[in-house]
Design a protein around this motif. Structure first.
Motif, PDB file in Angstrom:
ATOM      1  N   GLN A   4      41.206  32.604 -19.352  1.00 40.66           N
ATOM      2  CA  GLN A   4      41.142  33.585 -20.435  1.00 40.66           C
ATOM      3  C   GLN A   4      41.604  34.958 -19.951  1.00 40.66           C
ATOM      4  N   ALA A   5      41.348  35.269 -18.680  1.00 33.83           N
ATOM      5  CA  ALA A   5      41.628  36.595 -18.136  1.00 33.83           C
ATOM      6  C   ALA A   5      43.005  36.709 -17.483  1.00 33.83           C
ATOM      7  N   VAL A   6      43.880  35.752 -17.667  1.00 35.27           N
ATOM      8  CA  VAL A   6      45.219  35.801 -17.068  1.00 35.27           C
ATOM      9  C   VAL A   6      45.957  37.106 -17.372  1.00 35.27           C
ATOM     10  N   PRO A   7      45.885  37.682 -18.565  1.00 32.39           N
ATOM     11  CA  PRO A   7      46.608  38.938 -18.818  1.00 32.39           C
ATOM     12  C   PRO A   7      46.184  40.102 -17.912  1.00 32.39           C
ATOM     13  N   PHE A   8      45.005  40.042 -17.300  1.00 31.12           N
ATOM     14  CA  PHE A   8      44.584  41.101 -16.387  1.00 31.12           C
ATOM     15  C   PHE A   8      45.463  41.161 -15.136  1.00 31.12           C
ATOM     16  N   ARG A   9      46.155  40.081 -14.813  1.00 25.69           N
ATOM     17  CA  ARG A   9      46.975  40.037 -13.593  1.00 25.69           C
ATOM     18  C   ARG A   9      48.125  41.032 -13.618  1.00 25.69           C
ATOM     19  N   ALA A  10      48.557  41.439 -14.793  1.00 24.67           N
ATOM     20  CA  ALA A  10      49.699  42.355 -14.899  1.00 24.67           C
ATOM     21  C   ALA A  10      49.282  43.815 -14.828  1.00 24.67           C
ATOM     22  N   GLN A  11      47.995  44.077 -14.686  1.00 27.03           N
ATOM     23  CA  GLN A  11      47.549  45.470 -14.636  1.00 27.03           C
ATOM     24  C   GLN A  11      48.075  46.132 -13.357  1.00 27.03           C
ATOM     25  N   PRO A  12      48.388  47.412 -13.425  1.00 25.29           N
ATOM     26  CA  PRO A  12      48.895  48.111 -12.237  1.00 25.29           C
ATOM     27  C   PRO A  12      47.820  48.213 -11.163  1.00 25.29           C
ATOM     28  N   GLU A  13      48.226  48.600  -9.976  1.00 29.20           N
ATOM     29  CA  GLU A  13      47.327  48.647  -8.819  1.00 29.20           C
ATOM     30  C   GLU A  13      46.042  49.418  -9.095  1.00 29.20           C
ATOM     31  N   GLY A  14      46.101  50.546  -9.756  1.00 28.81           N
ATOM     32  CA  GLY A  14      44.904  51.327 -10.059  1.00 28.81           C
ATOM     33  C   GLY A  14      44.073  50.758 -11.194  1.00 28.81           C
ATOM     34  N   GLY A  15      44.588  49.759 -11.893  1.00 30.81           N
ATOM     35  CA  GLY A  15      43.876  49.185 -13.022  1.00 30.81           C
ATOM     36  C   GLY A  15      43.328  47.797 -12.752  1.00 30.81           C
ATOM     37  N   ARG A  16      43.253  47.422 -11.470  1.00 28.82           N
ATOM     38  CA  ARG A  16      42.738  46.105 -11.101  1.00 28.82           C
ATOM     39  C   ARG A  16      41.228  46.075 -11.256  1.00 28.82           C
ATOM     40  N   LEU A  17      40.720  44.999 -11.858  1.00 30.29           N
ATOM     41  CA  LEU A  17      39.287  44.876 -12.097  1.00 30.29           C
ATOM     42  C   LEU A  17      38.537  44.419 -10.859  1.00 30.29           C
ATOM     43  N   ASP A  18      37.354  44.964 -10.679  1.00 30.90           N
ATOM     44  CA  ASP A  18      36.426  44.477  -9.660  1.00 30.90           C
ATOM     45  C   ASP A  18      35.360  43.624 -10.337  1.00 30.90           C
ATOM     46  N   ARG A  19      34.814  44.150 -11.439  1.00 32.80           N
ATOM     47  CA  ARG A  19      33.809  43.389 -12.189  1.00 32.80           C
ATOM     48  C   ARG A  19      33.666  43.941 -13.604  1.00 32.80           C
ATOM     49  N   ILE A  20      33.155  43.092 -14.468  1.00 29.75           N
ATOM     50  CA  ILE A  20      32.787  43.484 -15.820  1.00 29.75           C
ATOM     51  C   ILE A  20      31.295  43.244 -15.936  1.00 29.75           C
ATOM     52  N   GLU A  21      30.572  44.274 -16.318  1.00 30.37           N
ATOM     53  CA  GLU A  21      29.139  44.140 -16.553  1.00 30.37           C
ATOM     54  C   GLU A  21      28.909  44.167 -18.050  1.00 30.37           C
ATOM     55  N   LEU A  22      28.124  43.217 -18.531  1.00 34.41           N
ATOM     56  CA  LEU A  22      27.887  43.154 -19.963  1.00 34.41           C
ATOM     57  C   LEU A  22      26.398  43.139 -20.244  1.00 34.41           C
ATOM     58  N   THR A  23      26.065  43.716 -21.378  1.00 32.59           N
ATOM     59  CA  THR A  23      24.687  43.771 -21.838  1.00 32.59           C
ATOM     60  C   THR A  23      24.682  43.455 -23.323  1.00 32.59           C
ATOM     61  N   VAL A  24      23.785  42.584 -23.707  1.00 29.00           N
ATOM     62  CA  VAL A  24      23.568  42.313 -25.129  1.00 29.00           C
ATOM     63  C   VAL A  24      22.125  42.679 -25.414  1.00 29.00           C
ATOM     64  N   ALA A  25      21.935  43.669 -26.262  1.00 32.86           N
ATOM     65  CA  ALA A  25      20.599  44.096 -26.671  1.00 32.86           C
ATOM     66  C   ALA A  25      20.531  44.023 -28.184  1.00 32.86           C
ATOM     67  N   ASP A  26      19.582  43.287 -28.676  1.00 34.00           N
ATOM     68  CA  ASP A  26      19.416  43.092 -30.122  1.00 34.00           C
ATOM     69  C   ASP A  26      20.698  42.598 -30.784  1.00 34.00           C
ATOM     70  N   GLY A  27      21.437  41.738 -30.069  1.00 31.96           N
ATOM     71  CA  GLY A  27      22.646  41.143 -30.628  1.00 31.96           C
ATOM     72  C   GLY A  27      23.899  41.982 -30.526  1.00 31.96           C
ATOM     73  N   THR A  28      23.825  43.175 -29.942  1.00 30.29           N
ATOM     74  CA  THR A  28      24.983  44.055 -29.828  1.00 30.29           C
ATOM     75  C   THR A  28      25.531  44.024 -28.401  1.00 30.29           C
ATOM     76  N   LEU A  29      26.794  43.655 -28.261  1.00 22.43           N
ATOM     77  CA  LEU A  29      27.437  43.549 -26.951  1.00 22.43           C
ATOM     78  C   LEU A  29      27.989  44.894 -26.515  1.00 22.43           C
TER      79      LEU A  29
END
Length: 121
Positions: free
Chosen positions: A88-113
């Protein structure tokens, strides 16, 4: 060939995107990864309205690890789910050097992401 000399095959880069994502597409993909994690929590029997999660990425922008928690208990995610997220995350591979992901943190509280993106240095 001995089992210790086996190597993982290199990822197929034929379908890798060449252009970086525009900001709206980037945020939509981050949200889609978060939604996939929420669906996985629901599939594993957790409360999809109360979720804490972290998705870690390698240098090649592959998902290396996923940690999901619901109702204060960790949920076991498998390698298959990590592979699905990597696809699913294949499009992230084209991000420039400064835009490379380390992690995504997610929180869902009361159904809101809500998501928070951390970049590599």
């Amino acid at each position: 060939m001995s089992f210790w000399k086996r190597r993982e095959p290199e990822l197929d880069t034929v379908d890798d995107p060449t252009e970086p994502l525009d900001p709206k597409a980037f945020l939509a993909l981050v949200e889609a990864v978060g939604r996939s994690c929420v669906h996985e929590v629901k599939r594993l029997g957790g409360d999809a309205d109360e979720v804490l999660g972290t998705v870690w990425f390698t240098e090649k922008q592959e998902v290396s690890r996923v940690q999901l928690t619901s109702d204060g208990r960790p949920l076991p995610t498998g390698k298959a789910f990590s592979k699905d997220l990597t696809q699913q995350a294949v499009p992230f591979r084209a991000q420039p050097e400064g835009g490379r992901l380390d992690r995504i943190e997610l929180t869902v509280a009361d159904g809101t992401l809500s998501t928070e993106v951390n970049y590599r240095r």
